[in-house]
Design a protein around this motif. Structure first.
Motif, PDB file in Angstrom:
ATOM      1  N   ALA A 110     -10.803  10.194   0.199  1.00 53.59           N
ATOM      2  CA  ALA A 110      -9.699  11.145   0.019  1.00 53.59           C
ATOM      3  C   ALA A 110     -10.071  12.522   0.565  1.00 53.59           C
ATOM      4  O   ALA A 110      -9.269  13.182   1.239  1.00 53.59           O
TER       5      ALA A 110
ATOM      6  N   LEU B  86      -3.996   3.022   1.113  1.00 54.33           N
ATOM      7  CA  LEU B  86      -4.759   2.446   0.007  1.00 54.33           C
ATOM      8  C   LEU B  86      -3.898   1.524  -0.845  1.00 54.33           C
ATOM      9  O   LEU B  86      -2.674   1.635  -0.871  1.00 54.33           O
TER      10      LEU B  86
ATOM     11  N   ARG C 191       0.846  -1.188   0.000  1.00 57.70           N
ATOM     12  CA  ARG C 191       0.000   0.000   0.000  1.00 57.70           C
ATOM     13  C   ARG C 191       0.886   1.243   0.000  1.00 57.70           C
ATOM     14  O   ARG C 191       2.095   1.160   0.101  1.00 57.70           O
ATOM     15  N   TRP C 192       0.240   2.403  -0.090  1.00 55.55           N
ATOM     16  CA  TRP C 192       0.975   3.660  -0.111  1.00 55.55           C
ATOM     17  C   TRP C 192       1.127   4.202   1.300  1.00 55.55           C
ATOM     18  O   TRP C 192       0.144   4.385   2.014  1.00 55.55           O
TER      19      TRP C 192
ATOM     20  N   GLY D 138       4.106   8.671  -0.301  1.00 58.32           N
ATOM     21  CA  GLY D 138       4.040   7.730  -1.414  1.00 58.32           C
ATOM     22  C   GLY D 138       5.032   6.601  -1.336  1.00 58.32           C
ATOM     23  O   GLY D 138       5.233   5.897  -2.325  1.00 58.32           O
TER      24      GLY D 138
ATOM     25  N   THR E 101      -3.210  12.893  -4.114  1.00 62.93           N
ATOM     26  CA  THR E 101      -1.999  12.512  -3.378  1.00 62.93           C
ATOM     27  C   THR E 101      -1.806  13.307  -2.091  1.00 62.93           C
ATOM     28  O   THR E 101      -0.943  12.963  -1.281  1.00 62.93           O
TER      29      THR E 101
ATOM     30  N   ARG F 293      -3.390  13.329   0.569  1.00 64.59           N
ATOM     31  CA  ARG F 293      -3.631  12.513   1.758  1.00 64.59           C
ATOM     32  C   ARG F 293      -2.381  11.743   2.189  1.00 64.59           C
ATOM     33  O   ARG F 293      -2.343  11.196   3.288  1.00 64.59           O
ATOM     34  N   LEU F 294      -1.346  11.699   1.330  1.00 64.71           N
ATOM     35  CA  LEU F 294      -0.118  10.986   1.645  1.00 64.71           C
ATOM     36  C   LEU F 294       0.879  11.838   2.427  1.00 64.71           C
ATOM     37  O   LEU F 294       1.987  11.391   2.701  1.00 64.71           O
TER      38      LEU F 294
ATOM     39  N   GLU G 176      -6.107   1.938  -6.067  1.00 64.17           N
ATOM     40  CA  GLU G 176      -7.057   2.878  -5.475  1.00 64.17           C
ATOM     41  C   GLU G 176      -6.441   4.252  -5.271  1.00 64.17           C
ATOM     42  O   GLU G 176      -7.144   5.251  -5.265  1.00 64.17           O
ATOM     43  N   GLN G 177      -5.111   4.302  -5.052  1.00 57.59           N
ATOM     44  CA  GLN G 177      -4.442   5.569  -4.773  1.00 57.59           C
ATOM     45  C   GLN G 177      -4.141   6.279  -6.087  1.00 57.59           C
ATOM     46  O   GLN G 177      -3.228   5.917  -6.812  1.00 57.59           O
TER      47      GLN G 177
END
Length: 505
Positions: free
Chosen positions: A439, A402, A335-336, A340, A412, A414-415, A406-407
């Motif tokens: 998100a 995610l 996942r991320w 990232g 981005t 949210r990362l 999905e990501q």
């Protein structure tokens, strides 16, 4: 390197002795410590003897502590249990544990696990702090864009893996190596595991897909003539029918293929474009608040205490999973993570194998079990993620990590923070809402994060576990509106900061 391993082994054995003494001090009042330490001597001798034998076999001192992984913590747990069982059995045969409370071994095993895990986690956190990027210049809007399989276990494959790390700037992830000799399965090249032979490519791709790894390119590090006819035919089929790019490095000797794009899917032209990007969020004032470093310290202290209580529970769950769905008891997905970075997320298995003995996919309805359903509903399958929190890869509260498909690069932002065990989106819909809505709610959380809000999310998580997922449309709508306004503010701030530099030029 041998001297380092011996030194680490000596320190681990010392930790076993310290944990035994600490167990007595926690169990008995201070006025009895002198006598209890005398009674402890036979148990201590057996503990140190067992540790000197078990720890090298378990491999707890194979690697430097600042490279500790999830598997290292599993080895520590297993070694601690074996050491204490051996010491208890030996002492009981010697003097029937004369003068020692019967709870001492239980406290001892928990302290060994806590101390050894805590030391390694602290070393890894310290190493990560020293090696972190000093500025935000390396933070982009797009996480890792490509997962690659390497065919060949030779010097060219090693060169390719090293080059991806030195020159790829985190945009290329080598998911594994396929051997052409058939002798090296399970070994590693530059810390990348050899997953099997080239002829097993379709099965390996299926396994990786289950773990959330979406392979977009296959780098062939041997001349085509050295591949078996079966392997060459498989590569042609993959490139022609599935669209996976096959790049023959022995002919090209370089990165000539166009890297695969992050899968945007339905997000490309949706309203998700209104969301702030990772570049914007990573430098926003909201992330410079004292709350974030204090939150990390809070996570570290709390998870250490929880692991002492949760370790016996995890052992029970592991036994139940082994009896119900078989081994291995752990399941992982890529996942991320923060900024990232790839995160190998571990859970307890709750479903049987996805393929039968002939390689055919089994329907999900036939893979589920009662115990598995209970573990998922109660969230007990996520207990191994406590170790991710210990290592600083996750937090108790934050955006849920995610899967790669999905990501999207469209959200981005949210990362920008550590992913969480639970989050604002999970307690207001969870699996029932779209990734777009998740998100928006994750970004709303980043902007409004606070300890009172985290406490509210924790309480709502308990309600969610007891009553199931429930959507709240008003909360989703509020998140979209506030996050859209936030993006406008962030862009205005960035433009305002750029104008003086442009004028001065």
């Amino acid at each position: 390197m041998a001297k380092v391993r011996v030194a680490l082994l000596v320190l681990d054995v010392a930790v076993v002795a310290i944990a035994a003494c600490a167990a007595v001090m926690l169990r008995d009042p201070p006025d009895q410590w002198a006598q209890r330490f005398l009674d402890l001597r036979p148990y201590l001798v057996f503990s140190l003897t067992a540790a000197a034998i078990v720890l090298p076999v378990a491999g707890t001192s194979r690697d430097l502590w600042h490279y500790a992984s999830f598997n290292d913590f599993l080895r520590i747990m297993a070694a601690a249990v074996v050491i204490v069982l051996a010491a208890t059995s030996g002492t009981f045969a010697y003097d029937r544990l004369e003068g020692l409370a019967r709870t001492i071994p239980l406290i001892h095993v928990l302290l060994i696990i806590g101390l050894m895990s805590g030391i390694r986690a602290a070393a890894r956190l310290h190493h990560g702090f020293r090696a972190r990027p000093r500025t935000g210049a390396r933070i982009g809007d797009t996480p890792t864009t490509e997962s690659v399989l390497v065919v060949g276990d030779n010097a060219v494959a090693e060169l390719f893996i090293r080059a991806t790390r030195e020159l790829g700037h985190g945009t290329i992830h080598v998911a594994g190596v396929l051997s052409t000799s058939g002798r090296h399965k399970g070994r590693r090249i530059q810390e990348v595991e050899i997953l099997g032979e080239a002829e097993e490519l379709p099965e390996i791709l299926r396994r990786l897909e289950i773990h959330g790894v979406d392979v977009t390119r296959i780098a062939v590090a041997v001349p085509a003539a050295q591949l078996s006819p079966e392997a060459r035919e498989m590569l042609q089929d993959l490139e022609g029918e599935i669209g996976i790019l096959v790049d023959y490095l022995a002919e090209r000797l370089g990165f000539t293929a166009t890297p695969g794009k992050v899968q945007d899917g339905p997000h490309a032209n949706s309203e998700v474009g209104r969301l702030p990007s990772l570049r914007d969020v990573a430098v926003c004032p909201e992330l410079r608040r004292a709350y974030w470093p204090i939150k990390r310290l809070f996570d570290f202290v709390v998870v250490l205490a929880l692991l002492v209580v949760a370790t016996p529970l995890m052992l029970l769950v592991a036994v139940a999973v082994a009896l119900d769905v078989g081994s291995p008891v752990l399941f992982w997905q890529e996942r991320w993570g923060r900024f990232g970075r790839r995160l190998r997320l571990y859970k307890f298995r709750t479903m049987r194998s996805a393929h039968d003995a002939d390689g055919a996919r089994i329907e999900e309805a036939h893979r589920t079990t009662r115990i598995g359903n209970f573990l998922r509903k109660s969230r007990l399958d996520e207990l191994p993620q406590l170790f991710h929190i210990l290592l600083g890869e996750m937090s108790f509260v934050g955006p849920r990590p995610l899967l790669a498909n999905e990501q999207s690069s469209a959200f981005t932002g949210r990362l920008a923070v550590r992913p969480g065990l639970t989050g604002w989106a999970q307690v207001h819909g969870g699996r029932l809402i779209s990734v777009d809505d998740k998100a928006a709610m994750d970004l709303w959380y980043i902007r409004n994060a606070s300890f009172p809000l985290d406490f509210v999310i924790a309480l709502k998580t308990v309600r969610m576990v007891l009553n199931g997922d429930r959507t709240e449309d008003s909360v989703v709508a509020t998140a979209w509106q506030e996050v859209a306004d936030w993006k406008v503010e962030l862009r205005a701030d960035r433009l305002g900061n750029a104008l003086p530099r442009a004028g001065s030029a």
